[in-house]
Design an enzyme around this catalytic site. Structure first.
Site, PDB file in Angstrom:
ATOM      1  N   ARG A 100      -7.140   6.005  -6.260  1.00 15.31           N
ATOM      2  CA  ARG A 100      -7.300   5.820  -7.702  1.00 15.31           C
ATOM      3  C   ARG A 100      -8.461   6.643  -8.231  1.00 15.31           C
ATOM      4  NH1 ARG A 100      -7.626  -0.497  -6.857  1.00 15.31           N
ATOM      5  NH2 ARG A 100      -8.874   0.428  -5.216  1.00 15.31           N
ATOM      6  N   HIS A 136       0.510  -0.576  -7.237  1.00 12.18           N
ATOM      7  CA  HIS A 136       1.208  -0.485  -5.944  1.00 12.18           C
ATOM      8  C   HIS A 136       2.659  -0.071  -6.178  1.00 12.18           C
ATOM      9  CE1 HIS A 136      -1.784  -3.815  -4.664  1.00 12.18           C
ATOM     10  NE2 HIS A 136      -2.129  -2.740  -3.970  1.00 12.18           N
ATOM     11  N   LYS A 188      -9.924 -10.954   5.351  1.00 11.00           N
ATOM     12  CA  LYS A 188     -10.085 -11.473   3.986  1.00 11.00           C
ATOM     13  C   LYS A 188      -9.307 -12.785   3.857  1.00 11.00           C
ATOM     14  CE  LYS A 188      -9.640  -6.778   2.172  1.00 11.00           C
ATOM     15  NZ  LYS A 188      -8.724  -5.913   1.422  1.00 11.00           N
ATOM     16  N   SER A 203      -6.039  -5.518  -7.289  1.00  9.88           N
ATOM     17  CA  SER A 203      -5.603  -6.911  -7.094  1.00  9.88           C
ATOM     18  C   SER A 203      -6.776  -7.856  -7.363  1.00  9.88           C
ATOM     19  CB  SER A 203      -5.124  -7.130  -5.658  1.00  9.88           C
ATOM     20  OG  SER A 203      -4.048  -6.293  -5.365  1.00  9.88           O
TER      21      SER A 203
HETATM   22  O1  PNS Z   1      -4.942  -3.253   0.808  1.00  7.54           O
HETATM   23  P1  PNS Z   1      -6.051  -2.961   1.763  1.00  7.54           P
HETATM   24  O2  PNS Z   1      -6.811  -4.218   2.070  1.00  7.54           O
HETATM   25  O3  PNS Z   1      -6.939  -1.857   1.299  1.00  7.54           O
HETATM   26  O4  PNS Z   1      -5.378  -2.442   3.137  1.00  7.54           O
HETATM   27  C1  PNS Z   1      -6.163  -2.212   4.262  1.00  7.54           C
HETATM   28  C2  PNS Z   1      -5.280  -1.940   5.503  1.00  7.54           C
HETATM   29  C3  PNS Z   1      -4.265  -3.040   5.706  1.00  7.54           C
HETATM   30  C4  PNS Z   1      -4.561  -0.630   5.311  1.00  7.54           C
HETATM   31  C5  PNS Z   1      -6.258  -1.831   6.721  1.00  7.54           C
HETATM   32  O5  PNS Z   1      -7.094  -2.941   6.730  1.00  7.54           O
HETATM   33  C6  PNS Z   1      -5.520  -1.747   8.057  1.00  7.54           C
HETATM   34  O6  PNS Z   1      -4.870  -0.783   8.347  1.00  7.54           O
HETATM   35  N1  PNS Z   1      -5.649  -2.820   8.878  1.00  7.54           N
HETATM   36  C7  PNS Z   1      -4.972  -2.915  10.173  1.00  7.54           C
HETATM   37  C8  PNS Z   1      -5.951  -2.875  11.340  1.00  7.54           C
HETATM   38  C9  PNS Z   1      -6.305  -1.435  11.684  1.00  7.54           C
HETATM   39  O7  PNS Z   1      -5.465  -0.646  12.058  1.00  7.54           O
HETATM   40  N2  PNS Z   1      -7.608  -1.135  11.562  1.00  7.54           N
HETATM   41  C10 PNS Z   1      -8.139   0.201  11.795  1.00  7.54           C
HETATM   42  C11 PNS Z   1      -8.030   1.038  10.526  1.00  7.54           C
HETATM   43  S1  PNS Z   1      -8.801   2.581  10.703  1.00  7.54           S
END
Ligand code: PNS
Length: 167
Positions: A95, A22, A46, A133
């Site tokens: 990645r 990150h 989560k 992570s």
């Molecule tokens: O580190 P992660 O868990 O891969 O991040 C995921 C994240 C936070 C980018 C995604 O879950 C997110 O954007 N959540 C916010 C809710 C949202 O906008 N959902 C629609 C996404 S298309």
């Protein structure tokens, strides 16, 4: 008045915990954009190992206050947060091919929700392409070394968390 040439990018994620992968992406993004906002999702589905305040604290420790990097939290739709922050770019790290399907789905869904927001994918340095992570937590819980995979503050906090979980 809003300066249209001032580029703000949002780098969203769970950061449970932040890894050197990150940090690598954030440093690359900080060179491309005027400001990069690390947006930590709170209230995700989560169950995190670290609370949102612990995750914010670890992220903040990784960057010099003078850098064009900011740590913030958000809840709800990412595209709404991006607009609130007057940004128009979402940065995501890519990645391996295995990331592609999920990332493409999210990028295209976010574009459908707001076609003015672009998602930009960046690749981390090779040693971080197999880092996550989830693996870091698993290794720490099983007593393996995570040195070089996470910032020092995370290494310390993880070892404390593991001790606490085992008592
Ligand atoms: O580190 P992660 O868990 O891969 O991040 C995921 C994240 C936070 C980018 C995604 O879950 C997110 O954007 N959540 C916010 C809710 C949202 O906008 N959902 C629609 C996404 S298309």
């Amino acid at each position: 008045m809003k300066d249209d040439n001032y580029r703000v990018a949002v780098y969203p994620g769970s950061f449970d915990p932040v890894t050197n992968g990150h940090v690598d992406i954030i440093c690359r993004g900080a060179k491309l954009f005027d400001r990069i906002v690390i947006a930590l999702l709170v209230n995700s589905e989560k169950t995190p190992m670290f609370s949102s305040s612990e995750r914010v604290e670890m992220l903040s420790e990784c960057f010099d206050a003078k850098m064009n990097v900011e740590v913030d939290t958000f809840d709800g739709l990412l595209v709404d947060y991006v607009i609130r922050r007057e940004a128009n770019v979402i940065v995501r790290g890519l990645r391996a091919i295995s990331d592609f399907e999920y990332e493409m789905q999210m990028a295209l869904m976010n574009r459908r929700l707001n076609h003015e927001i672009e998602t930009v994918f960046m690749m981390p340095a090779e040693p971080y392409t197999y880092l996550s992570s989830k693996l870091v937590k698993e290794i720490a819980l099983l007593g393996g070394s995570i040195s070089g995979l996470v910032p020092e503050i995370v290494e310390k906090q993880l070892s404390q968390k593991v001790k606490l979980l085992k008592t």
